[in-house]
Design a protein around this motif. Structure first.
Motif, PDB file in Angstrom:
ATOM      1  N   THR A 149      -6.681  -1.025   4.751  1.00 56.70           N
ATOM      2  CA  THR A 149      -5.352  -0.750   4.193  1.00 56.70           C
ATOM      3  C   THR A 149      -4.204  -1.364   4.987  1.00 56.70           C
ATOM      4  N   TYR A 150      -4.434  -1.733   6.232  1.00 57.07           N
ATOM      5  CA  TYR A 150      -3.343  -2.234   7.074  1.00 57.07           C
ATOM      6  C   TYR A 150      -2.543  -3.344   6.397  1.00 57.07           C
ATOM      7  N   LEU A 151      -3.273  -4.342   5.934  1.00 56.64           N
ATOM      8  CA  LEU A 151      -2.613  -5.531   5.377  1.00 56.64           C
ATOM      9  C   LEU A 151      -1.630  -5.152   4.273  1.00 56.64           C
ATOM     10  N   THR A 152      -2.087  -4.319   3.319  1.00 56.09           N
ATOM     11  CA  THR A 152      -1.240  -3.927   2.194  1.00 56.09           C
ATOM     12  C   THR A 152       0.038  -3.248   2.663  1.00 56.09           C
ATOM     13  N   VAL A 153      -0.121  -2.231   3.552  1.00 54.00           N
ATOM     14  CA  VAL A 153       1.055  -1.456   3.947  1.00 54.00           C
ATOM     15  C   VAL A 153       2.018  -2.314   4.764  1.00 54.00           C
ATOM     16  N   ILE A 154       1.468  -3.097   5.694  1.00 56.30           N
ATOM     17  CA  ILE A 154       2.342  -3.925   6.539  1.00 56.30           C
ATOM     18  C   ILE A 154       3.138  -4.891   5.678  1.00 56.30           C
ATOM     19  N   CYS A 155       2.440  -5.566   4.758  1.00 54.90           N
ATOM     20  CA  CYS A 155       3.142  -6.503   3.863  1.00 54.90           C
ATOM     21  C   CYS A 155       4.208  -5.767   3.062  1.00 54.90           C
ATOM     22  N   ALA A 156       3.821  -4.641   2.451  1.00 53.33           N
ATOM     23  CA  ALA A 156       4.736  -3.931   1.566  1.00 53.33           C
ATOM     24  C   ALA A 156       5.988  -3.498   2.316  1.00 53.33           C
TER      25      ALA A 156
END
Lengths: 312, 530
Positions: free
Chosen positions: B87-94
């Motif tokens: 999930t890191y990638l999604t939240v960081i990008c968002a």
């Protein structure tokens, strides 16, 4: 020759709001036609119908002998337009926009383009997002005025220009007319309309309230006089004259249309010491058709100009 | 002027910002927290026993590509570690994109439009607008962080994991907001500010990726590295979060200093002059559309090409992992007889296609923007019909979609062929995304239909895309009734290369797209142009 623009009984509704209510407009070939009206009276709506961007709900519209809704593309080969609110592509330069619009029309008069850029003092290398309102308007003006067309449709083209540029604009429009072009000029700057236009149409609430030659319209209206008499008696009973005010022996009055010589003779009998006659300005014609029935504001304006407080 | 005077009126401007974003803020918060919750919760069903969890850990630590993309391999011997990794990638990008766009929107975009001038002439200080923008953006980030802390304990994560995760992400957002505020003093135009902010974010992500792959101190040069230094779920250290806040405070001081140095509506960098004459290519509506879209298309091509390469290089290791994990295999929608690698490729092809559909909707949606601001009227007042003008925009948008499908496909196919040495499979993968061209055309067709008849409803294009995304991403996990899937256009496309190509659905979708487009253009011909 047929009229360049012939509009009759034009109706346009936006939902329940009636923007144009049986509007009439007739523009003859080779004239500069002033199109006047207060904000929200329907000028831009009319212009967008003339361009075929909006569809008329009722009435007859013909521009250069064509139906602008059905025949928009071929019609647009012969006209150029400057919108009232010029929005350009923020990432193109002014020069690029001028070229783009010209090429979509089929070509550009290079000499004219260079001349207009020079005369309007426009830097074509700036990105459109950094232009002021006036400069965006200049971009649209250069694009429109360097096109080889029969009709120019200008919607408040000088609203953002400084007085020097506005004067330059008037000069350019006069040249266009000499070339045989027809101009429909919507404007709030009445001085500009007075100096450029042969005929005007004044609209209000989507309806034409006054149309005709500026000279005729003036003649058909009451004229303001301010006079100082040796024997100022019996003025109130004088037929054809309506006294508005008397200050220190200076009489401010209005003369009814067509009774000028009669009134002048009567005044002469009373010994004229000084006399100033002010035919109605366009502003007064405009305000009269806009403010009535109360009419208080234009009366005040006329008195002020009759007194010479403002240049007429 | 004293600096403190500069903040007069912040309260009023903050209320204005919140009023303007009354839909946007809840949408971001609910969207990010919702997607995060569902994808975190879904992980629990995919790994039945410790052996499968360990297989996952082995896989990702082997492949430097996944470590680069999803970032540090922490605690991958537990489901909690997998949740974090996934999930890191999604939240960081968002959260970073949110922070950059929101600050840019409320600062430079306002100043550029001239609205700030109106506000600034009243009893409002020089820094009030920036302060309001920062508080509004920071609060949104905090709301997302709080939402995460509230809902994530219902996934495999613990309460402490969730708290630290929420705090780290919220503070990362605040850091990016403060950074964007600095950029907003430097650049004059909102688009440049957003672009620069996103570019800096990309640099941060790459620095972090390099650090994680090399497993060294490089990560400390990136604020994303600081956020991930919390080491969730093994250590749950809260102190790196303070680092983000300190960094944000330092950036704020710099922003104030810069703001006091510059004039209103000016930047520290002047805008450069451009060409005085239009290039030959800029001669008609198609050239104009290309000029408007090429920058975005280039950025998307680079991003999707890289994504394709990552997916291609991951292919082999993924095959090993899927072999060990039947639940994951089911998730990847493997159908009878298809190889695992095909199933994997088919799933990622769908993800790529959905992303590119987003580009298509964005690019086609420009027709509405152009009309609303009055530029369509400028074009159509010349001898260019409205249908031609609109079709030019749509053609360039469609061409862009085609290019992106090819770029992403070739990226993954060529890298797969290089890594694995299997040219025929690589070739198959290269052109797999093209299968979705008709489906994307249908989505754009829906947008055009709305635009033609009721331009105010053009946003339904995004709604349809959101529906497709939910079905495509989570459809396998959500267990929805069968009839819901029938409404999904993408669901009708063959899941190539896992499924065989069949012409019928592709031809049918193409026909539907053409019909929608034609119907939309008929509407456009009949209605008023703004």
């Amino acid at each position: 020759m047929d009229a360049v623009i012939a509009v009759s009984n034009l109706v346009k509704r936006f939902g329940r709001f009636t923007a144009l209510d049986r509007l009439d407009l007739r523009v003859e070939a080779g004239e500069v036609h002033g199109f006047l009206g207060p904000n929200g009276s329907g000028k831009s709506t009319t212009i967008k119908i003339l361009l075929g961007l909006l569809r008329a709900d009722a009435g007859d519209v013909s521009v250069l002998g064509r139906d602008p809704w059905r025949d928009a593309v071929r019609l647009h080969e012969h006209l150029a337009y400057v919108p009232g609110e010029v929005s350009l592509w923020p990432n193109l330069t002014g020069g690029e926009v001028i070229d783009l619009l010209a090429r979509m029309r089929g070509g550009i008069d290079e000499a004219r383009r260079a001349e207009l850029l020079e005369r309007f003092g426009l830097d074509p290398t700036k990105q459109c997002r950094s232009y002021s309102k006036g400069n965006r308007q200049k971009v649209a003006l250069v694009a429109a005025l360097s096109a080889d067309v029969e009709l120019l449709v200008l919607d408040e083209p000088t609203a953002g220009l400084d007085p020097i540029m506005a004067a330059e604009f008037q000069e350019v429009v006069r040249e266009e007319v000499v070339q045989g072009r027809t101009v429909l000029l919507s404007s709030h700057i009445l001085g500009e309309v007075e100096s450029l236009c042969d005929r005007v149409s004044i609209i209000r609430d989507g309806r034409t309230v006054l149309a005709g030659r500026l000279r005729d319209l003036r003649g058909a209206s009451r004229t303001a006089v301010s006079v100082r008499l040796a024997r100022p008696d019996g003025l109130a009973e004088l037929a054809g004259l309506r006294v508005l005010e008397e200050v220190d022996g200076e009489v401010l009055a209005e003369v009814e249309t067509g009774r000028m010589s009669e009134v002048m003779a009567a005044l002469a009998e009373r010994g004229i010491e000084s006399l100033a006659v002010h035919p109605p300005t366009l502003e007064e014609l405009f305000l009269r058709n806009y403010d009535d029935p109360a009419g208080t504001r234009h009366e005040t304006g006329r008195l002020a100009s009759a007194r010479g407080d403002q240049p007429a | 002027m004293r600096t403190s005077d500069g903040f007069v009126g912040t309260g009023a401007l903050l209320r204005l910002a919140l009023r303007r974003d009354r839909v946007r803020i809840p949408a971001w918060v609910l969207g990010v927290v919702g997607v995060l919750y569902f994808s975190a919760a879904a992980q629990a069903g995919l790994y039945q026993d410790q052996a499968q969890v360990d297989a996952y850990g082995r896989l990702v630590t082997q492949s430097s590509a996944t470590v680069a993309l999803a970032g540090p391999a922490t605690g991958l011997d537990s489901l909690r570690g997998i949740v974090m990794y996934e999930t890191y990638l999604t939240v960081i990008c968002a959260i970073c994109i949110l922070a950059v766009l929101m600050v840019s929107r409320h600062t430079r975009a306002e100043e550029e439009s001239g609205r700030t001038e109106l506000v600034r002439a009243t009893e409002v200080g020089r820094h009030a607008g920036a302060a309001a923008a920062l508080i509004a953006t920071g609060s949104t980030c905090l709301l997302i962080g709080s939402g995460m802390a509230l809902v994530l304990p219902w996934t495999p994560l613990t309460v402490r994991d969730s708290l630290v995760y929420g705090a780290a992400m919220a503070c990362l957002g605040i850091f990016m907001a403060a950074l964007t505020l600095c950029l907003a003093q430097v650049f004059v135009h909102a688009r440049t500010v957003s672009g620069a902010g996103l570019a800096v974010f990309l640099v941060f992500y790459v620095v972090r990726a390099v650090g994680d792959v090399r497993d060294d101190a490089t990560v400390w040069f990136s604020p994303i590295g600081w956020a991930q230094a919390t080491r969730i779920p093994t250590e749950d250290r809260p102190w790196p979060v303070l680092l983000l806040l300190l960094g944000a405070a330092a950036l704020l001081v710099i922003a104030v200093r810069l703001a006091e140095r510059r004039d209103f509506a000016a930047g520290l960098l002047p805008s450069r002059p451009g060409p005085a004459r239009a290039a030959r290519s800029l001669s008609g509506p198609v050239g104009l559309a290309w000029r408007q879209q090429r920058g975005g298309l280039l950025a998307w091509s680079v991003a999707l090409g890289l994504l394709g390469v990552l997916i291609g290089t991951l292919g082999t290791s993924m095959q090993d992992m899927v072999r060990d994990n039947p639940a994951l295999a089911a998730y990847l929608a493997a159908t009878g007889g298809a190889s695992m690698i095909d199933a994997y490729q088919a799933t990622f092809t769908l993800v790529i296609a959905l992303t590119i559909a987003g580009y298509g909707i964005w690019a086609a949606g420009r027709v509405l923007t152009e009309e609303t601001v009055g530029r369509t009227a400028l074009v159509c007042a010349g001898p260019v019909g409205r249908v031609r003008s609109t079709l030019s925009d749509l053609a360039v948008a469609g061409g862009g979609v085609l290019v992106l499908l090819l770029v992403a496909g070739l990226g993954s196919g060529l890298s797969y062929a290089t890594v694995v040495g299997d040219t025929s499979q690589g070739l198959q993968i290269s052109f797999a995304p093209l299968v979705y061209l008709p489906a994307i055309a249908v989505l754009v067709g829906v947008l055009v239909l709305a635009y033609g008849w009721a331009p105010r409803w053009t946003w339904v294009g995004w709604l349809v895309l959101a529906f497709e995304a939910v079905i495509g991403w989570l459809g396998g996990v959500l267990d929805l009734p069968e009839w819901v899937y029938r409404f999904s256009v993408f669901d009708h496309a063959p899941r190539y290369p896992a499924e065989a190509l069949s012409a019928t659905p592709l031809v049918a979708m193409t026909a539907v797209a053409a019909l929608l487009l034609a119907a939309g253009l008929v509407g456009l011909r009949r209605r008023d142009l703004r």
